[in-house]
Design a protein around this motif. Structure first.
Motif, PDB file in Angstrom:
ATOM      1  N   SER A  18      40.142  42.910  36.411  1.00  0.00           N
ATOM      2  CA  SER A  18      38.819  43.370  36.425  1.00  0.00           C
ATOM      3  C   SER A  18      38.370  43.851  37.785  1.00  0.00           C
ATOM      4  CB  SER A  18      38.032  42.069  35.965  1.00  0.00           C
ATOM      5  OG  SER A  18      38.085  41.098  36.724  1.00  0.00           O
ATOM      6  N   PRO A  19      37.184  44.623  37.893  1.00  0.00           N
ATOM      7  CA  PRO A  19      36.764  44.946  39.402  1.00  0.00           C
ATOM      8  C   PRO A  19      36.537  43.810  40.289  1.00  0.00           C
ATOM      9  CG  PRO A  19      36.017  46.111  37.447  1.00  0.00           C
ATOM     10  CD  PRO A  19      36.466  45.408  36.725  1.00  0.00           C
ATOM     11  N   ILE A  20      36.825  43.804  41.436  1.00  0.00           N
ATOM     12  CA  ILE A  20      36.544  42.655  42.470  1.00  0.00           C
ATOM     13  C   ILE A  20      35.091  42.530  42.457  1.00  0.00           C
ATOM     14  CG2 ILE A  20      38.948  42.583  43.394  1.00  0.00           C
ATOM     15  CD1 ILE A  20      37.627  44.225  45.871  1.00  0.00           C
ATOM     16  N   ALA A  21      34.366  43.346  42.251  1.00  0.00           N
ATOM     17  CA  ALA A  21      32.785  43.468  42.109  1.00  0.00           C
ATOM     18  C   ALA A  21      32.373  42.584  40.993  1.00  0.00           C
ATOM     19  CB  ALA A  21      32.315  44.685  42.235  1.00  0.00           C
ATOM     20  N   ALA A  22      33.148  42.524  39.995  1.00  0.00           N
ATOM     21  CA  ALA A  22      32.687  41.945  38.776  1.00  0.00           C
ATOM     22  C   ALA A  22      33.083  40.222  38.756  1.00  0.00           C
ATOM     23  CB  ALA A  22      33.184  42.477  37.574  1.00  0.00           C
ATOM     24  N   SER A  23      34.257  40.007  39.160  1.00  0.00           N
ATOM     25  CA  SER A  23      34.980  38.808  39.433  1.00  0.00           C
ATOM     26  C   SER A  23      35.971  38.516  40.222  1.00  0.00           C
ATOM     27  CB  SER A  23      35.507  38.326  37.959  1.00  0.00           C
ATOM     28  OG  SER A  23      36.420  39.159  37.622  1.00  0.00           O
ATOM     29  N   PRO A  24      36.095  37.567  40.858  1.00  0.00           N
ATOM     30  CA  PRO A  24      37.395  37.263  41.949  1.00  0.00           C
ATOM     31  C   PRO A  24      38.394  37.598  41.401  1.00  0.00           C
ATOM     32  CG  PRO A  24      35.722  35.321  41.731  1.00  0.00           C
ATOM     33  CD  PRO A  24      35.378  36.172  40.630  1.00  0.00           C
ATOM     34  N   MET A  25      39.445  37.748  42.002  1.00  0.00           N
ATOM     35  CA  MET A  25      40.824  38.054  41.606  1.00  0.00           C
ATOM     36  C   MET A  25      41.671  37.001  41.939  1.00  0.00           C
ATOM     37  SD  MET A  25      43.191  40.819  44.221  1.00  0.00           S
ATOM     38  CE  MET A  25      42.393  42.366  43.242  1.00  0.00           C
ATOM     39  N   ASP A  26      42.479  36.546  40.942  1.00  0.00           N
ATOM     40  CA  ASP A  26      43.571  35.537  41.288  1.00  0.00           C
ATOM     41  C   ASP A  26      44.693  35.686  42.463  1.00  0.00           C
ATOM     42  OD1 ASP A  26      45.809  36.382  40.051  1.00  0.00           O
ATOM     43  OD2 ASP A  26      44.983  35.695  38.192  1.00  0.00           O
ATOM     44  N   ALA A  27      45.200  34.670  42.779  1.00  0.00           N
ATOM     45  CA  ALA A  27      46.310  34.708  43.731  1.00  0.00           C
ATOM     46  C   ALA A  27      47.457  35.548  43.299  1.00  0.00           C
ATOM     47  CB  ALA A  27      46.624  33.532  44.219  1.00  0.00           C
ATOM     48  N   ASP A  28      47.817  35.764  42.218  1.00  0.00           N
ATOM     49  CA  ASP A  28      48.947  36.307  41.684  1.00  0.00           C
ATOM     50  C   ASP A  28      48.556  37.875  41.675  1.00  0.00           C
ATOM     51  OD1 ASP A  28      50.755  34.048  41.429  1.00  0.00           O
ATOM     52  OD2 ASP A  28      50.156  34.227  39.256  1.00  0.00           O
ATOM     53  N   GLN A  29      47.228  38.249  41.461  1.00  0.00           N
ATOM     54  CA  GLN A  29      46.909  39.769  41.407  1.00  0.00           C
ATOM     55  C   GLN A  29      46.867  39.966  42.847  1.00  0.00           C
ATOM     56  OE1 GLN A  29      43.353  38.911  39.255  1.00  0.00           O
ATOM     57  NE2 GLN A  29      44.141  39.652  37.563  1.00  0.00           N
TER      58      GLN A  29
END
Length: 124
Positions: A18-29
C-alpha cells in the motif's frame, strides 16, 4: 560511495504494497524495495533510467555517448539497474538492448502515491 553490490530484487515479494502515505511499510517490504531506490539514488543511474524509460527499448550504444564516462562504467551502472529489478536487457549480437520493467515502476509509483486528503494529523 559504497562499492557494495545491490542485492537482486524479487519484484513479486512486494506485489501488493500500500502507499507509504497511507500506512507504514513492514520490514520485509522495505528490504525488497530499498535496493530500487538505492539504484536510482545515483545521478548517472537516474539519467540512464530516464533515457531507458523514454523509449520502448534502447541500445547501450545509444546510451554511452550521452555521458563523459567509459563504456565499462556505463555497463556497471546498467548492471546495478538490472540487479535492482528496474530494467531488463537482451543481447543482440554485439550490443545489449535495455527496457524498463513496468511492474517495478508500478510498484514504486504505488508506494509514492499520495491521496488528495492529508493523513490524520497532517497539513495540506
Amino acid at each position: 560511495m559504497s562499492k557494495q553490490a545491490l542485492p537482486v530484487v524479487d519484484l513479486n515479494a512486494v506485489a501488493c504494497c500500500s502507499p507509504i502515505a497511507a500506512s507504514p511499510m513492514d520490514a520485509d517490504q522495505a528490504t525488497v524495495v530499498a535496493p530500487m531506490f538505492k539504484a536510482l539514488g545515483d545521478p548517472v543511474r537516474l539519467r540512464l533510467m530516464s533515457m531507458i524509460a523514454s523509449v520502448p527499448e534502447i541500445c547501450v550504444c545509444d546510451l554511452t555517448p550521452a555521458f563523459d564516462l567509459s563504456g565499462p562504467t556505463i555497463s556497471h551502472h546498467l548492471k546495478l539497474l538490472r540487479e535492482a529489478g528496474l530494467v531488463d536487457s537482451e543481447r543482440r549480437g554485439t550490443w545489449v538492448w535495455y527496457r524498463v520493467r513496468p511492474e517495478a515502476f508500478r510498484q514504486l509509483g504505488a508506494l509514492l502515491e499520495v491521496s488528495a486528503a492529508p493523513a490524520a494529523g497532517g497539513t495540506a
